[in-house]
Enzyme design. Sequence first.
Site, PDB file in Angstrom:
ATOM      1  N   THR A   1      -5.092 -62.260   6.066  1.00  0.00           N
ATOM      2  CA  THR A   1      -3.814 -63.246   5.028  1.00  0.00           C
ATOM      3  C   THR A   1      -4.305 -64.392   4.316  1.00  0.00           C
ATOM      4  OG1 THR A   1      -3.521 -63.551   7.427  1.00  0.00           O
ATOM      5  CG2 THR A   1      -2.138 -62.000   6.393  1.00  0.00           C
ATOM      6  N   THR A   2      -5.243 -65.170   5.421  1.00  0.00           N
ATOM      7  CA  THR A   2      -5.641 -66.386   4.216  1.00  0.00           C
ATOM      8  C   THR A   2      -6.444 -66.010   3.710  1.00  0.00           C
ATOM      9  OG1 THR A   2      -6.005 -67.338   6.823  1.00  0.00           O
ATOM     10  CG2 THR A   2      -6.671 -68.727   5.562  1.00  0.00           C
TER      11      THR A   2
ATOM     12  N   ASP B   1      -6.034 -57.749  14.279  1.00  0.00           N
ATOM     13  CA  ASP B   1      -7.106 -57.704  12.946  1.00  0.00           C
ATOM     14  C   ASP B   1      -7.383 -56.481  13.373  1.00  0.00           C
ATOM     15  OD1 ASP B   1      -5.275 -59.506  12.371  1.00  0.00           O
ATOM     16  OD2 ASP B   1      -6.842 -61.300  12.789  1.00  0.00           O
TER      17      ASP B   1
ATOM     18  N   ASP C   1      -4.697 -67.472  12.779  1.00  0.00           N
ATOM     19  CA  ASP C   1      -4.503 -66.903  12.242  1.00  0.00           C
ATOM     20  C   ASP C   1      -3.456 -67.130  11.122  1.00  0.00           C
ATOM     21  OD1 ASP C   1      -4.048 -63.531  11.690  1.00  0.00           O
ATOM     22  OD2 ASP C   1      -2.416 -64.770  12.327  1.00  0.00           O
TER      23      ASP C   1
HETATM   24  P1  ADP Z   1      -8.554 -63.526   7.024  1.00  0.00           P
HETATM   25  O1  ADP Z   1      -6.929 -64.483   7.067  1.00  0.00           O
HETATM   26  O2  ADP Z   1      -8.571 -63.994   5.108  1.00  0.00           O
HETATM   27  O3  ADP Z   1      -8.768 -62.496   7.637  1.00  0.00           O
HETATM   28  P2  ADP Z   1     -10.612 -65.230   8.676  1.00  0.00           P
HETATM   29  O4  ADP Z   1     -10.430 -66.901   9.225  1.00  0.00           O
HETATM   30  O5  ADP Z   1     -10.439 -63.750   9.486  1.00  0.00           O
HETATM   31  O6  ADP Z   1      -9.436 -64.938   7.373  1.00  0.00           O
HETATM   32  O7  ADP Z   1     -11.616 -65.377   7.785  1.00  0.00           O
HETATM   33  C1  ADP Z   1     -12.051 -64.321   7.524  1.00  0.00           C
HETATM   34  C2  ADP Z   1     -13.719 -64.701   5.989  1.00  0.00           C
HETATM   35  O8  ADP Z   1     -14.727 -64.863   7.208  1.00  0.00           O
HETATM   36  C3  ADP Z   1     -13.877 -63.484   5.548  1.00  0.00           C
HETATM   37  O9  ADP Z   1     -14.285 -63.505   3.913  1.00  0.00           O
HETATM   38  C4  ADP Z   1     -15.240 -63.299   6.557  1.00  0.00           C
HETATM   39  O10 ADP Z   1     -16.106 -62.595   5.646  1.00  0.00           O
HETATM   40  C5  ADP Z   1     -15.755 -64.487   6.371  1.00  0.00           C
HETATM   41  N1  ADP Z   1     -16.572 -64.177   7.976  1.00  0.00           N
HETATM   42  C6  ADP Z   1     -16.378 -63.823   9.143  1.00  0.00           C
HETATM   43  N2  ADP Z   1     -17.818 -63.325  10.071  1.00  0.00           N
HETATM   44  C7  ADP Z   1     -18.102 -64.261  10.187  1.00  0.00           C
HETATM   45  C8  ADP Z   1     -19.419 -64.197   9.931  1.00  0.00           C
HETATM   46  N3  ADP Z   1     -19.699 -64.042  11.287  1.00  0.00           N
HETATM   47  N4  ADP Z   1     -20.742 -65.089   8.313  1.00  0.00           N
HETATM   48  C9  ADP Z   1     -19.457 -65.480   7.230  1.00  0.00           C
HETATM   49  N5  ADP Z   1     -18.817 -65.124   7.666  1.00  0.00           N
HETATM   50  C10 ADP Z   1     -18.055 -64.525   8.125  1.00  0.00           C
HETATM   51 MG    MG Z   2      -9.735 -62.180   9.464  1.00  0.00          MG
END
Ligand code: ADP
Ligand code: MG
Length: 554
Positions: free
Chosen positions: A98-99, A394, A65
């Site tokens: 956030t990322t 989240d 996270d």
């Molecule tokens: P953040 O802190 O930005 O939420 P995450 O590690 O949760 O970072 O990653 C979010 C990203 O991963 C988003 O761009 C989301 O669309 C993508 N994502 C989540 N699940 C999937 C999936 N099953 N296939 C492709 N992309 C995904």
């Molecule tokens: Mg996320």
Amino acid sequence: MANQFGGQPIFILPEGTLRQTGRDAQFRNIMAAKMIAESVRTTLGPKGMDKMLVDNIGDVTITNDGATILKNIEFDHPAAKMMVEISKTQEDEVGDGTTTAVVFAGELLKKAENLMEQSIHPTVVVRGYRMAKEQALKILETLGKNITPNDILLLEKIAMTAMTGKGSEAARDKLAKVAVEAAVSVTHSENGKTVINRDDVKIEKKQGGSLDDTELIRGIVIDKEIVHPNMPKNIKNAKICLLDCALEIKETETSAEIRITSPDQLQQFVEQESNMLKKMTEKVAASGCNVLLCQKGIDDLAQHYLAKKGIMAARRVKKSDMEKLAKATGARVACSIEELSEEDLGFAGLVEEKKIAGEEMMFIRECKNPKSVSILIRGGTEHVVDEAQRAMEDAVYGVMSALEIGKFVYGGGSIEMELSRQLRKWSESVGGREQLAINAFAEAIEIIPRTLAESTGSDPIDILVNMRSAHEDGKVTYGVDVHNGGIMDMEKAGVIEPLKIKTQAIKSAAEAASMILRIDDVITAKSGGGMPPGGMPGICESQRFSRSQRALLD
Ligand code: ADP
Ligand code: MG
């Protein structure tokens, strides 16, 4: 630092102050910001890697996270701190993404650096970025699809997307259902506007059991035990009294001394106190309640009387919990026993005490139409429950922000790719040097699909090229297939996210990047109270040695 004025140098800053100006300051700030972005970039997406954080007393946190990572590292550089602020804003406003926000800001600065190396002035870059941001928000608005509290399946997909990669894969379906049920049940509309208060979902965790034991309580769990062993341990159709005053004999403010000269008098005194307490409990009972939750203390004797009347009670309940209890059960918190009446009571289908992981907790369940609910997260180890809690946050906040705005978008990098494509097209109508900055903005946003593509382990260039051409063909929901290393329709894959994640990420990333770009002068006060290096002026050399060193000198 000195300026020449009539041949005389003028010192305007204290000696020892560090100063960086112009290009030097800009590039150093950009470098620091890029390093922050790089430190969380590899965690992006379901195939993102985890980071292990070890604090100065050796406690370990393993997480994926972004916000948690940045919260736990101490950064010294001012520009780095500004980047951390982005993740905080994103966390506060949306609770997820956030990322994405931080990585995007880092990329915006990297592209800005390239432009500045081509002698484009930072103010032009800032102007172009602002135009691009505004246009991006407009485009996002058109790409967003409607969603309501009735779209349970869609909402569950949002919850699942929010949780991916957070280490709780095994129980994802279950956790997503719990998250959606929780968020939906606290959503209500006021004057046609959807109102959601994040605090109305209380997320508690207790180590033990497994993730599958995680449950939604249509009501509240409180970390309290029943005060008296003779009280019932569970009550069906509970009528709940919430009291914000003590069931104790008040001690007088001024210290009075009571002289007791005979055993009779003592007996009388004790009886009097006992009678007063008995009356108090009778008043409580007269309201018709069978559960008493008290924010203050309950005297031992009062506990005994309550138990005799079959009333279950807990004392010293937290104020924040009292508020939630009122919302969940429909009770009104009474401030005195005198004014207590049946109308103040709340309702719950069941109130029970249960031992969870060796500790007693009270469950106020089956409330009618609760405006406040609890989620109790269970899991085998501390690390599992901690990460599950972050995943749950989240998911719940993600679902809430989708409901709040009433719009969602497709994830997996598809929304960013489409945004980038449309921005680039639009930039042609702008022209001039700003067009270069707008294009840089459009390129920067592709860092999201690119990073997701890299995380698959397949060739990211291939994936991006295929995605671009799919979007040119109007397949705007095509994103990264993280499991097979290709591209895929995110609508089919069920990868969907609240629109607000994207709008907020773009807003805060663009604003932070612009703020950093506008700085061309960093003046750092000398730490330690502004003393010049080498200690106080006028102290002779030997005074700066320690006593033992001085002894040697002498
Ligand atoms: P953040 O802190 O930005 O939420 P995450 O590690 O949760 O970072 O990653 C979010 C990203 O991963 C988003 O761009 C989301 O669309 C993508 N994502 C989540 N699940 C999937 C999936 N099953 N296939 C492709 N992309 C995904
Ligand atoms: Mg996320």
